[in-house]
Design an enzyme around this catalytic site. Structure first.
Site, PDB file in Angstrom:
ATOM      1  N   ALA A 145      40.817  44.730  39.883  1.00 19.37           N
ATOM      2  CA  ALA A 145      40.009  43.518  40.026  1.00 19.37           C
ATOM      3  C   ALA A 145      39.267  43.314  38.709  1.00 19.37           C
ATOM      4  O   ALA A 145      39.059  44.261  37.951  1.00 19.37           O
ATOM      5  CB  ALA A 145      39.031  43.684  41.183  1.00 19.37           C
ATOM      6  N   GLY A 157      42.480  47.492  42.126  1.00 18.64           N
ATOM      7  CA  GLY A 157      43.165  46.427  42.852  1.00 18.64           C
ATOM      8  C   GLY A 157      44.657  46.363  42.559  1.00 18.64           C
ATOM      9  O   GLY A 157      45.427  45.834  43.361  1.00 18.64           O
ATOM     10  N   GLU A 170      46.106  48.851  44.803  1.00 24.79           N
ATOM     11  CA  GLU A 170      45.930  48.314  46.160  1.00 24.79           C
ATOM     12  C   GLU A 170      46.927  47.195  46.482  1.00 24.79           C
ATOM     13  O   GLU A 170      47.435  47.125  47.596  1.00 24.79           O
ATOM     14  CB  GLU A 170      44.489  47.813  46.329  1.00 24.79           C
ATOM     15  CG  GLU A 170      43.482  48.963  46.347  1.00 24.79           C
ATOM     16  CD  GLU A 170      42.042  48.493  46.201  1.00 24.79           C
ATOM     17  OE1 GLU A 170      41.722  47.825  45.198  1.00 24.79           O
ATOM     18  OE2 GLU A 170      41.237  48.782  47.096  1.00 24.79           O
ATOM     19  N   GLU A 226      37.490  53.208  41.050  1.00 20.82           N
ATOM     20  CA  GLU A 226      36.277  52.475  41.439  1.00 20.82           C
ATOM     21  C   GLU A 226      35.003  53.310  41.430  1.00 20.82           C
ATOM     22  O   GLU A 226      33.949  52.838  41.003  1.00 20.82           O
ATOM     23  CB  GLU A 226      36.462  51.845  42.836  1.00 20.82           C
ATOM     24  CG  GLU A 226      37.385  50.638  42.849  1.00 20.82           C
ATOM     25  CD  GLU A 226      38.846  50.994  43.021  1.00 20.82           C
ATOM     26  OE1 GLU A 226      39.197  52.189  42.932  1.00 20.82           O
ATOM     27  OE2 GLU A 226      39.641  50.077  43.246  1.00 20.82           O
TER      28      GLU A 226
HETATM   29  N1  CAA Z   1      38.938  43.736  34.486  1.00 19.34           N
HETATM   30  C1  CAA Z   1      38.675  42.959  33.422  1.00 19.34           C
HETATM   31  N2  CAA Z   1      39.238  43.113  32.212  1.00 19.34           N
HETATM   32  C2  CAA Z   1      40.111  44.122  32.069  1.00 19.34           C
HETATM   33  C3  CAA Z   1      40.430  44.992  33.126  1.00 19.34           C
HETATM   34  C4  CAA Z   1      39.805  44.764  34.379  1.00 19.34           C
HETATM   35  N3  CAA Z   1      40.077  45.497  35.457  1.00 19.34           N
HETATM   36  N4  CAA Z   1      41.304  45.909  32.672  1.00 19.34           N
HETATM   37  C5  CAA Z   1      41.529  45.615  31.381  1.00 19.34           C
HETATM   38  N5  CAA Z   1      40.813  44.533  31.022  1.00 19.34           N
HETATM   39  C6  CAA Z   1      40.765  43.906  29.700  1.00 19.34           C
HETATM   40  C7  CAA Z   1      39.912  44.696  28.743  1.00 19.34           C
HETATM   41  O1  CAA Z   1      38.553  44.412  28.894  1.00 19.34           O
HETATM   42  C8  CAA Z   1      40.460  44.213  27.403  1.00 19.34           C
HETATM   43  O2  CAA Z   1      39.918  42.952  27.118  1.00 19.34           O
HETATM   44  P1  CAA Z   1      39.461  42.587  25.609  1.00 19.34           P
HETATM   45  O3  CAA Z   1      40.751  42.634  24.824  1.00 19.34           O
HETATM   46  O4  CAA Z   1      38.894  41.215  25.757  1.00 19.34           O
HETATM   47  O5  CAA Z   1      38.496  43.625  25.192  1.00 19.34           O
HETATM   48  C9  CAA Z   1      41.940  44.018  27.696  1.00 19.34           C
HETATM   49  O6  CAA Z   1      42.049  43.904  29.124  1.00 19.34           O
HETATM   50  C10 CAA Z   1      42.789  45.174  27.258  1.00 19.34           C
HETATM   51  O7  CAA Z   1      42.245  46.345  27.813  1.00 19.34           O
HETATM   52  P2  CAA Z   1      41.880  47.646  26.957  1.00 19.34           P
HETATM   53  O8  CAA Z   1      41.504  47.276  25.562  1.00 19.34           O
HETATM   54  O9  CAA Z   1      40.889  48.432  27.746  1.00 19.34           O
HETATM   55  O10 CAA Z   1      43.296  48.387  26.926  1.00 19.34           O
HETATM   56  P3  CAA Z   1      43.574  49.957  26.810  1.00 19.34           P
HETATM   57  O11 CAA Z   1      45.038  50.089  26.590  1.00 19.34           O
HETATM   58  O12 CAA Z   1      42.644  50.605  25.858  1.00 19.34           O
HETATM   59  O13 CAA Z   1      43.220  50.522  28.274  1.00 19.34           O
HETATM   60  C11 CAA Z   1      43.222  50.538  30.685  1.00 19.34           C
HETATM   61  C12 CAA Z   1      43.970  50.123  29.394  1.00 19.34           C
HETATM   62  C13 CAA Z   1      43.188  52.059  30.795  1.00 19.34           C
HETATM   63  C14 CAA Z   1      43.979  49.922  31.853  1.00 19.34           C
HETATM   64  C15 CAA Z   1      41.772  49.985  30.611  1.00 19.34           C
HETATM   65  O14 CAA Z   1      41.826  48.608  30.306  1.00 19.34           O
HETATM   66  C16 CAA Z   1      41.018  50.150  31.897  1.00 19.34           C
HETATM   67  O15 CAA Z   1      40.562  51.230  32.217  1.00 19.34           O
HETATM   68  N6  CAA Z   1      40.856  49.027  32.648  1.00 19.34           N
HETATM   69  C17 CAA Z   1      40.073  49.029  33.866  1.00 19.34           C
HETATM   70  C18 CAA Z   1      40.824  49.681  34.998  1.00 19.34           C
HETATM   71  C19 CAA Z   1      39.958  49.741  36.232  1.00 19.34           C
HETATM   72  O16 CAA Z   1      38.924  50.379  36.257  1.00 19.34           O
HETATM   73  N7  CAA Z   1      40.412  49.060  37.297  1.00 19.34           N
HETATM   74  C20 CAA Z   1      39.703  49.037  38.561  1.00 19.34           C
HETATM   75  C21 CAA Z   1      38.826  47.836  38.625  1.00 19.34           C
HETATM   76  S1  CAA Z   1      37.767  47.878  40.018  1.00 19.34           S
HETATM   77  C22 CAA Z   1      38.687  47.307  41.312  1.00 19.34           C
HETATM   78  O17 CAA Z   1      39.874  47.057  41.214  1.00 19.34           O
HETATM   79  C23 CAA Z   1      37.907  47.138  42.571  1.00 19.34           C
HETATM   80  C24 CAA Z   1      38.716  46.861  43.797  1.00 19.34           C
HETATM   81  O18 CAA Z   1      39.223  47.766  44.436  1.00 19.34           O
HETATM   82  C25 CAA Z   1      38.771  45.530  44.319  1.00 19.34           C
END
Ligand code: CAA
Length: 261
Positions: free
Chosen positions: A63, A108, A111, A131
């Site tokens: 998400a 998500g 999920e 999360e």
């Molecule tokens: N939400 C918003 N933006 C996201 C995102 C997310 N879940 N995942 C990645 N992005 C964005 C980053 O902010 C980045 O944007 P910018 O270029 O503007 O800075 C872009 O995508 C590329 O990401 P990274 O630079 O971080 O890429 P990376 O290769 O270094 O890392 C990754 C990849 C490990 C997937 C890392 O992006 C990451 O950890 N993302 C978050 C994953 C996460 O925690 N997901 C769970 C979200 S909570 C949820 O889903 C709740 C639910 O159950 C409903």
């Protein structure tokens, strides 16, 4: 649509979540567009659906954390409901859905794959529920569907530790059915979807309903669900044809496509 593409390939539909700048993260607009796309699928012609993410790095990175970062308790609950409603629509779509997980499937993303009937992935796929590291619970069904898919102990470990797992471990714990090189993933997903699409559609749909509905109730009720859906197949054109084809001893005959009737 800005973030969802839909392609119809004969009897197979392919939905691609396409928001590469955020690794296909799910914000409200993506969820709305996905909802609309699911509503628009022609279920008379489409016999299996594939869900994937754009690019070679990410299926869905979760998400949208930016959108969630300022939510109040009430707004958080509403956002959870928004995701859950769409994922439930996907889960209960009458036709089988295959998740072709082509990279990160986090939060998500993991999920949404769990809301599909079958998961296959590329060798670079990474699954996880990060999360609790963000101060929240999985909110799009992860606390419920992960345990039902990989068992309670493994689901609790993944969710409490927020540790990501790679494709071989996902295969070992039964989270995915198969792992393929990235360049083969979509062809394999389409092959699987085509194999399903060749079978009698009413029977395939009734199998999906019997399995899904039966898992929600005790065994006595579950077998009644099965009996009704088994009975429902009879008198259909496809049941009559499929059985007549088997019983016909003419070895030169060629099987005709099922008619969905
Ligand atoms: N939400 C918003 N933006 C996201 C995102 C997310 N879940 N995942 C990645 N992005 C964005 C980053 O902010 C980045 O944007 P910018 O270029 O503007 O800075 C872009 O995508 C590329 O990401 P990274 O630079 O971080 O890429 P990376 O290769 O270094 O890392 C990754 C990849 C490990 C997937 C890392 O992006 C990451 O950890 N993302 C978050 C994953 C996460 O925690 N997901 C769970 C979200 S909570 C949820 O889903 C709740 C639910 O159950 C409903």
């Amino acid at each position: 649509m800005e973030f969802i593409t839909f392609e119809q390939k004969d009897q197979i539909g392919i939905i691609t979540i396409n928001r590469p700048k955020a690794l296909n993260a799910l914000n409200s607009q993506v969820l709305d567009e996905l909802n609309e796309t699911l509503d628009s699928i022609d279920l008379n012609t489409t016999r299996a659906l594939i869900l994937t993410g754009a690019g070679e790095k990410s299926f869905v990175a979760g998400a949208d954390i930016g959108e969630m970062s300022t939510l109040t308790k009430a707004e958080g609950e509403a956002f959870g409901k928004k995701g859950n409603d769409v994922f439930r629509k996907l889960e209960t779509l009458p036709i089988p859905v295959i998740a072709a997980v082509n990279g990160f499937a986090l939060g998500g993303g993991c999920e949404i794959s769990l809301s599909c009937d079958i998961r296959i992935c590329s060798e670079n796929a990474v699954f996880g529920q990060p999360e609790v590291g963000l101060g929240i619970t999985p909110g799009f069904g992860g606390t419920q569907r992960l345990a039902r898919t990989v068992g309670v102990g493994m689901a609790k470990q993944m969710i409490y530790t927020a540790r990501n797992i790679k494709a071989p471990e996902a295969l070992r714990i039964g989270l995915v059915n198969a792992v393929y090189p990235q360049e083969e993933l979509m062809a394999q997903a389409e092959k699987l979807a085509s194999t399903i699409a060749k079978n009698a559609p009413i029977a395939v749909r009734n199998c999906k309903k019997a399995i899904n509905d039966g898992l929600q109730v005790d065994m006595d009720q579950a077998i009644v669900i099965e009996e009704k859906l088994f009975g429902d197949c009879f008198e259909s054109e496809d049941q009559k044809y499929g059985m007549a084809f088997f019983l016909d001893k003419n070895k030169d005959k060629v099987k005709e496509p099922f008619q969905n009737k």
